[in-house]
Scaffold this motif. Sequence first.
Motif, PDB file in Angstrom:
ATOM      1  N   VAL A  54      11.823   4.105   4.313  1.00  0.00           N
ATOM      2  CA  VAL A  54      10.466   4.644   4.388  1.00  0.00           C
ATOM      3  C   VAL A  54      10.441   6.093   3.920  1.00  0.00           C
TER       4      VAL A  54
ATOM      5  N   ALA B  80       2.161  10.703   9.367  1.00  0.00           N
ATOM      6  CA  ALA B  80       2.083   9.510   8.522  1.00  0.00           C
ATOM      7  C   ALA B  80       3.463   8.860   8.374  1.00  0.00           C
ATOM      8  N   PHE B  81       4.494   9.690   8.230  1.00  0.00           N
ATOM      9  CA  PHE B  81       5.860   9.161   8.140  1.00  0.00           C
ATOM     10  C   PHE B  81       6.237   8.421   9.418  1.00  0.00           C
TER      11      PHE B  81
ATOM     12  N   GLN C 113      10.771   6.355   0.116  1.00  0.00           N
ATOM     13  CA  GLN C 113       9.534   5.950  -0.546  1.00  0.00           C
ATOM     14  C   GLN C 113       8.481   7.056  -0.454  1.00  0.00           C
ATOM     15  N   MET C 114       8.315   7.650   0.710  1.00  0.00           N
ATOM     16  CA  MET C 114       7.288   8.668   0.890  1.00  0.00           C
ATOM     17  C   MET C 114       7.627   9.960   0.142  1.00  0.00           C
TER      18      MET C 114
ATOM     19  N   ALA D   7       4.336   6.992  11.560  1.00  0.00           N
ATOM     20  CA  ALA D   7       3.560   5.758  11.693  1.00  0.00           C
ATOM     21  C   ALA D   7       4.125   4.652  10.805  1.00  0.00           C
ATOM     22  N   ARG D   8       4.421   4.971   9.548  1.00  0.00           N
ATOM     23  CA  ARG D   8       4.975   3.962   8.640  1.00  0.00           C
ATOM     24  C   ARG D   8       6.372   3.540   9.073  1.00  0.00           C
ATOM     25  N   ARG D   9       7.159   4.513   9.493  1.00  0.00           N
ATOM     26  CA  ARG D   9       8.506   4.217   9.983  1.00  0.00           C
ATOM     27  C   ARG D   9       8.461   3.292  11.189  1.00  0.00           C
TER      28      ARG D   9
ATOM     29  N   GLN E 164       6.147   1.288  12.233  1.00  0.00           N
ATOM     30  CA  GLN E 164       5.656  -0.044  11.893  1.00  0.00           C
ATOM     31  C   GLN E 164       6.785  -0.915  11.353  1.00  0.00           C
ATOM     32  N   ARG E 165       7.597  -0.353  10.467  1.00  0.00           N
ATOM     33  CA  ARG E 165       8.737  -1.087   9.928  1.00  0.00           C
ATOM     34  C   ARG E 165       9.774  -1.376  11.009  1.00  0.00           C
TER      35      ARG E 165
END
Length: 218
Positions: free
Chosen positions: A24, A72-73, A27-28, A75-77, A79-80
């Motif tokens: 993640v 944001a990082f 990608q970010m 949150a995406r992290r 979720q994964r």
Amino acid sequence: MKFEAVLFDCDGVLVDSEPITNGVLCQMLNEAGWALSQADCERIFIGKAVRDERARIEAETGTPLTDEWMTAFYARRDQRLRAELKAMDGALEAVRAAHRHTSGRIACASGADKAKVIMQIEMAGMSPYFGEGIFSGHDLPRSKPAPDVYLAAASHLNVAPANCLVIEDTATGVRAGLEAGATVWGYCPAGHGRAFEGLPVARIFHHMDELSQAMATR
């Protein structure tokens, strides 16, 4: 030697989270303008907090590392992680063995944010063994490789650091454990110990079953 307490790192020791988190992050960072390979992302960031590399991130992306970007990082992290996280093979059994060996004096001392560590330990079924003994370098003046998080964990357990065993998988974490004055074992599931070259780890092991067996015989 019978250790009075065992202090575990989390990412890469208890749970196989590092490929997910770094995927993640890579990608970010690429989205933000830093053309970074997955291998380089792992080399730069594993064992560290993202904010520890703030200056480099800002230089490579040309933009400030803001709280909004970090939110944001996270949150995406997360979720994964919720979708994909697994415990390291044999880690739950090793935690149970260490808990028995020390009469319950174990703790987790991580460089990651505490909410993530708690979430991962819960997902791995380890919460009953750690209880309140979960510590994050984010909550202390200095994170790894400084010894603060291991000193805090040892103090919580009321055990002198010299009587603690630290389990780490990165050179950054090993330095933190050694600086705290603990005995450090390097966990290297990939089957080599190059990450620990030049560092006085007392033992290198490759599967959590080895830790379980050691806890049963000491």
